[in-house]
Design an enzyme around this catalytic site. Structure first.
Site, PDB file in Angstrom:
ATOM      1  N   SER A  48       0.836  -1.197   0.000  1.00  0.00           N
ATOM      2  CA  SER A  48       0.000   0.000   0.000  1.00  0.00           C
ATOM      3  C   SER A  48       0.876   1.255   0.000  1.00  0.00           C
ATOM      4  CB  SER A  48      -0.961  -0.038   1.190  1.00  0.00           C
ATOM      5  OG  SER A  48      -2.050   0.833   0.996  1.00  0.00           O
ATOM      6  N   ASP A 201      -5.830  -4.103  -2.111  1.00  0.00           N
ATOM      7  CA  ASP A 201      -4.748  -3.710  -1.204  1.00  0.00           C
ATOM      8  C   ASP A 201      -4.008  -4.936  -0.643  1.00  0.00           C
ATOM      9  OD1 ASP A 201      -3.477  -2.827   1.423  1.00  0.00           O
ATOM     10  OD2 ASP A 201      -4.247  -0.907   0.694  1.00  0.00           O
TER      11      ASP A 201
END
Length: 344
Positions: A48, A201
């Site tokens: 991320s 993610d």
């Protein structure tokens, strides 16, 4: 008089957690490490926001060495802040001074946005799939230069939506889409498609992944830069506090599992149950700001106000400076944290 020999470079691996704009703390840590001529980087893993930092760092090293990496990281974070200047969701500097992001949570704009994402998907709210991160990456990184680079090994983590498995993109595979896949919050952006597979993610599967650094690098030292607090001072009682804690627990879970495995293998090696010639005894280090991060609510992870980012950057530099002073001599020799006490 004999010329003084330069200090030997200690090569380390760096693992970068995700956490939205709290990643500016990691930027500060990296800036201080890059400034230290005694530190070299073997491998970098990231998820991320950690994937963004990792990719910009790797590109900066490939194109301009440590100083090039420092400049590239600052340029990237300035662009993040500039992109958000027109957003009505940005909180003020007062939020940082309060240490809880309180104003943002109470603002009508934030509450409306938060409410909408619970009932409408990004396929409805963002049908054109606009993501400013794409432009930031294109303006900051030459991915061809990065993929050809041999200066550092890069590993980015994403979650395969359909298969429920971790996907780690290595240096030769990294592109803007791979970084965006690692940073794709499913409530905000449509799943990122790469070669017919769809990704969210990476924090759901590896935040950050440690195993590529064990199997695919030479250095035994792994420095984890943590953004999500493991410990908090009190039981959450409000709805927002409860959701924030669920978020941090979820995004810490994969790291906790990997660290338990590493501690187990380390103990077996030390007890003579495993052959150290066949199994690597990893040395684990950590830099964090648990107290400060525990005071910041999840909404502050969207705060891209430049003063807020610089505050986290400065905090990161301070923590890295203190860590170097206390633990540099441990590199190559021993872990500088008690793995069992920290993660088990």
């Amino acid at each position: 008089m004999q010329a003084k020999q330069p200090p030997a470079i200690r090569r380390i691996n760096i693992a970068l957690q995700g956490g939205g704009t709290h990643g500016a703390f990691s930027w500060g840590v990296l800036d201080r490490l890059l400034e230290d001529k005694r530190i070299g980087i073997d491998g970098i893993s990231g998820t991320s926001a950690g994937a963004v930092n990792a990719t910009v760092l790797a590109y900066g090293l490939a194109s301009g060495g440590p100083e090039g990496a420092r400049q590239a990281l600052e340029t990237c974070w300035r662009k993040v802040s500039d992109c958000a200047k027109l957003s009505p969701l940005q909180p003020t500097w007062l939020d940082w001074l309060m240490g809880a992001g309180g104003n943002m949570e109470m603002s009508p704009a934030w509450m409306m946005f938060d409410h909408l994402t619970r009932f409408y998907s990004p396929y409805q709210l963002n049908p054109c799939n606009l993501n400013p991160l794409h432009n930031i990456l294109d303006e900051t990184i030459d991915f061809e230069v990065l993929r050809r680079s041999k200066s550092v090994k890069l590993f980015l983590c994403a979650t395969n939506v359909l298969r429920g498995r971790i996907r780690v993109f290595s240096t030769g595979e990294v592109c803007a889409k791979a970084v965006m896949a690692s940073a794709c919050l499913p409530t905000l952006f449509q799943a990122v498609e790469i070669d017919g597979e769809y990704y969210w993610d990476g924090g759901y599967m590896g935040n950050p992944p440690i195993y590529p650094l064990i199997y695919e690098t030479d250095s035994r030292d792994v420095l984890i830069i943590r953004l999500n607090p493991i410990h908090i001072p009190q039981v959450p009682v409000t709805a927002r506090e409860i959701l924030d804690r669920i978020n941090t627990l979820s995004f810490n879970s994969s790291l906790m599992r990997e660290m338990r495995a590493i501690e187990f293998i380390t103990r077996l090696i030390d007890e003579g149950a495993l052959d150290p010639a066949r199994y690597r005894r990893m040395l684990i280090h950590s830099i964090d700001a648990e107290t400060e991060m525990a005071r910041l609510g999840a909404p502050s992870k969207f705060n891209a106000d430049w003063a807020f980012l610089r505050g986290l950057f400065t905090l990161g530099r301070e923590r890295a400076d203190a860590w170097l002073a206390a633990n540099f001599e441990a590199l190559g020799q021993r872990s500088s944290i008690d793995i069992a006490e920290t993660f088990l």
